[in-house]
Scaffold this motif. Sequence first.
Motif, PDB file in Angstrom:
ATOM      1  N   UNK A 302      -5.675  -0.160   8.363  1.00 14.02           N
ATOM      2  CA  UNK A 302      -5.166   0.378   7.101  1.00 14.02           C
ATOM      3  C   UNK A 302      -4.265   1.572   7.412  1.00 14.02           C
ATOM      4  N   UNK A 303      -3.086   1.595   6.790  1.00 19.02           N
ATOM      5  CA  UNK A 303      -2.119   2.668   7.015  1.00 19.02           C
ATOM      6  C   UNK A 303      -2.450   3.849   6.112  1.00 19.02           C
ATOM      7  N   UNK A 304      -2.828   4.993   6.690  1.00 16.88           N
ATOM      8  CA  UNK A 304      -3.167   6.146   5.843  1.00 16.88           C
ATOM      9  C   UNK A 304      -1.999   6.624   4.992  1.00 16.88           C
ATOM     10  N   UNK A 498      -1.152  -4.383   2.559  1.00 17.46           N
ATOM     11  CA  UNK A 498      -0.576  -3.751   1.366  1.00 17.46           C
ATOM     12  C   UNK A 498      -0.495  -2.238   1.517  1.00 17.46           C
ATOM     13  N   UNK A 499      -1.348  -1.670   2.370  1.00 16.07           N
ATOM     14  CA  UNK A 499      -1.272  -0.226   2.610  1.00 16.07           C
ATOM     15  C   UNK A 499       0.031   0.159   3.296  1.00 16.07           C
ATOM     16  N   UNK A 504       6.283  -1.683  -2.771  1.00 17.94           N
ATOM     17  CA  UNK A 504       6.589  -3.076  -3.095  1.00 17.94           C
ATOM     18  C   UNK A 504       5.417  -3.732  -3.815  1.00 17.94           C
ATOM     19  N   UNK A 505       4.216  -3.403  -3.380  1.00 17.67           N
ATOM     20  CA  UNK A 505       3.041  -3.986  -4.041  1.00 17.67           C
ATOM     21  C   UNK A 505       2.927  -3.482  -5.478  1.00 17.67           C
ATOM     22  N   UNK A 506       3.140  -2.199  -5.677  1.00 26.86           N
ATOM     23  CA  UNK A 506       3.044  -1.649  -7.024  1.00 26.86           C
ATOM     24  C   UNK A 506       4.035  -2.326  -7.961  1.00 26.86           C
ATOM     25  N   UNK A 714      -0.884  -1.955  12.240  1.00 27.93           N
ATOM     26  CA  UNK A 714       0.241  -1.554  11.397  1.00 27.93           C
ATOM     27  C   UNK A 714       1.537  -2.220  11.843  1.00 27.93           C
ATOM     28  N   UNK A 715       1.517  -3.552  11.812  1.00 31.42           N
ATOM     29  CA  UNK A 715       2.642  -4.337  12.325  1.00 31.42           C
ATOM     30  C   UNK A 715       3.906  -4.212  11.483  1.00 31.42           C
TER      31      UNK A 715
END
Length: 770
Positions: A302-304, A498-499, A504-506, A714-715
Amino acid sequence: MTEGTNGRQGLPVSTYRLQITAEHPLTEAASVVPYLTELGVDWAYLSPILRSEQGSDHGYDVVDHSRTDEPRGGRAGLQALADAAHHAGHGVLVDIVPNHVGVADPQPGSWWWDLLAKGRDSEHAEAFDVDWAAGGGRIRLPVLGDATGELDKLEVVDGELRYYDHRFPIAAGTLGGSPRQVHDRQHYELLDWHRADDDLNYRRFFAVSTLAGIRVEDRNVFDASHTEIKAWLDNGWIDGLRIDHPDGLADPGGYLDDLDGLGARYVLVEKILEGEEQLPESWKCYGTTGYDALAALDRLFVDPAGEAALDALDAELRGGARVDWPLMTTVTKRAVADGILHSEVLRLARLVPDIDRADDAIAELLANFSVYRTYLPLGREYLDEAVAAATRRRPALTETIAAVAGRLLDVGTEFSVRFQQTSGMVMAKGVEDNAFYRWTRLTSLTEVGADPAVFALSPTGFHSVQARRNSENPYTMTALTTHDTKRGEDVRARISVLSELPADWAEAVRRWNRRTGPADGPLSNLLWQATVGAWPLTRDRLQAYAVKAAKEAGTSTNWTAPDEVFEKSLRRMVDLAFDDPELNAEISAFADRISSPGWANSLSAKLFQILGPGVSDVYQGSELWENSLVDPDNRRPVDFDVRLALLRRIDAGWLPDIDPEGAAKLLVTSRALRLRRDLPELFTGYSPLSARGRAAGHLVAFDRGGVVAVGTRLSVSLAADGGWGDTTMELPSGVWRDQLLGGQSADLSESIQVATLLGRYPVAILVRQQ
């Protein structure tokens, strides 16, 4: 302890969970053993196999602890499985259910039937936790419909009292008169099912009235409920035991002491640990079933940097309010204590009649526990913490809370014991099965055993967790998917992407919500995440998940008073995902966009789970992509023939692409499992390895003492920044070769270019050659 295969003291290094059902019985499991051997599995791990309710697809509703379930294969099937497994060098681990029995459809001769027929005079009366005084000497059974005159629908048939499909015994000498008059003379009272929340007088499993708790703390009950399990061990059919829901027992530690005498050489407990909580050192077991490991593995990917934007979206969807997680869970736990588990609270209050407003204080304390339960005198700090939190919330109850807490410190009393049994029930129903469906900012974080307030874990933090497990709990289980996970491991791995794409997700969520018009914003976020995370999936699967998730959340509909209008709109929302061409195309495109980085997460997580410290469990079928949602979706049958055919292609030299077929995951899983099983001498420690260069933060690697695991995190941002570039990694001394590439691998040593090492796959398994 006996000497196990590969020189270990009879302990596993990996397991493979098989769901045993009437449709897929033990004899079929025996036929799968050759595949497990080829895959690299050490022990076979079976779901419950004692006699359960007819048609049960999980086995946790055991109705007779003295018999191996015949529809699942019976003793003959277990012996066949055991013979096949042991001949192939595998151990056998079995899930057992000591806390309760199924009472939905009691049969003559069962403990519950005898209890209903004879009441307190039953030879099995001491096996159950019944508050006879509260029921006026009768057991209250919440089975009646809520229409008026339901008792008039009773019938007497063949010497039994019948209510639709329900059957009940008739006590000797009480037959005669109308069915209702017969009912009034029995040792049980049939109630409106709604009254279970307030008027139940027997202990049950969570809020499931058809699962009645049993008192295994009584030695006679323990012996009677473990006779068949002892026979399995005495006959050499099984080697280890997984204990379901130990927190429901009066004395988990004492139970494990009793169990130790049966001779299982490997015992695990299904215990949820919160934060820095540890198992009591005195417990005679090797660890937990692995939810704590799952939480750490998920957060590594997960990307902080995405937290703030996802928080903002979540607040937007709930009308501007930001979630206070501790407050949310306190509220949901209090609602459970006042609702579906109120009967348990009232029973506790009856044990301290001299404390005024005890029920309110008890409920408040239960709502403020940060762990599932204490084991007093162990865990006193958690009680003190709950007292302080409850007092802050309800200062007017200060003296009452203190009085209740004082009684809890009378260790061993019925009140103290029963409170501790109840706190885990409130936690599970209030958090896992309610709040987890309400806080939906990133649903890969809302998994059993995890704290969604902890958004991400750095590589340094991850290595710390791994090193601690290696030194303190090397034989605890690690898991990524179980029969109880809310989402399969690869669904969570894709959702975590999504993190990295929060903006874009929002925008996608806003756009899709405008097209479908949901009335519940946070729930729509949860549903869209499940959709792209498990895509492609069938309409029926998504419909079932959507309705269950909405009922669990309880904000727009619920289990006991469903809102049919809302549920209809929810089903329409799902239908549009399939029937609206533009929406369907957008969902497919977004799912495709997160697939490749999600698969990189999956491969890395699987590699770290298997090669990292602990006994790694592979849930059935998850050696390919595991795209299931919550049960019963995650208990679907597995096609082992497909997996075996793919594995044999891989063993013949095929290097599969990373694609929807999932064979690349099978490659990683099989190579890692085989190393753990066949070369234990290469797993003697745990040392983090570091990288240098602009993309160093995207690489995670560790050395186990001759095997190096390398993975990617975090690709999305890695690719956006131009890939690995000049990033290098220093290997320990020696010559190393990548097990995934087989004959195509070059010998490696010293400083290596990560771009070259991870040119084909986002993971590598390096084995020291000399």
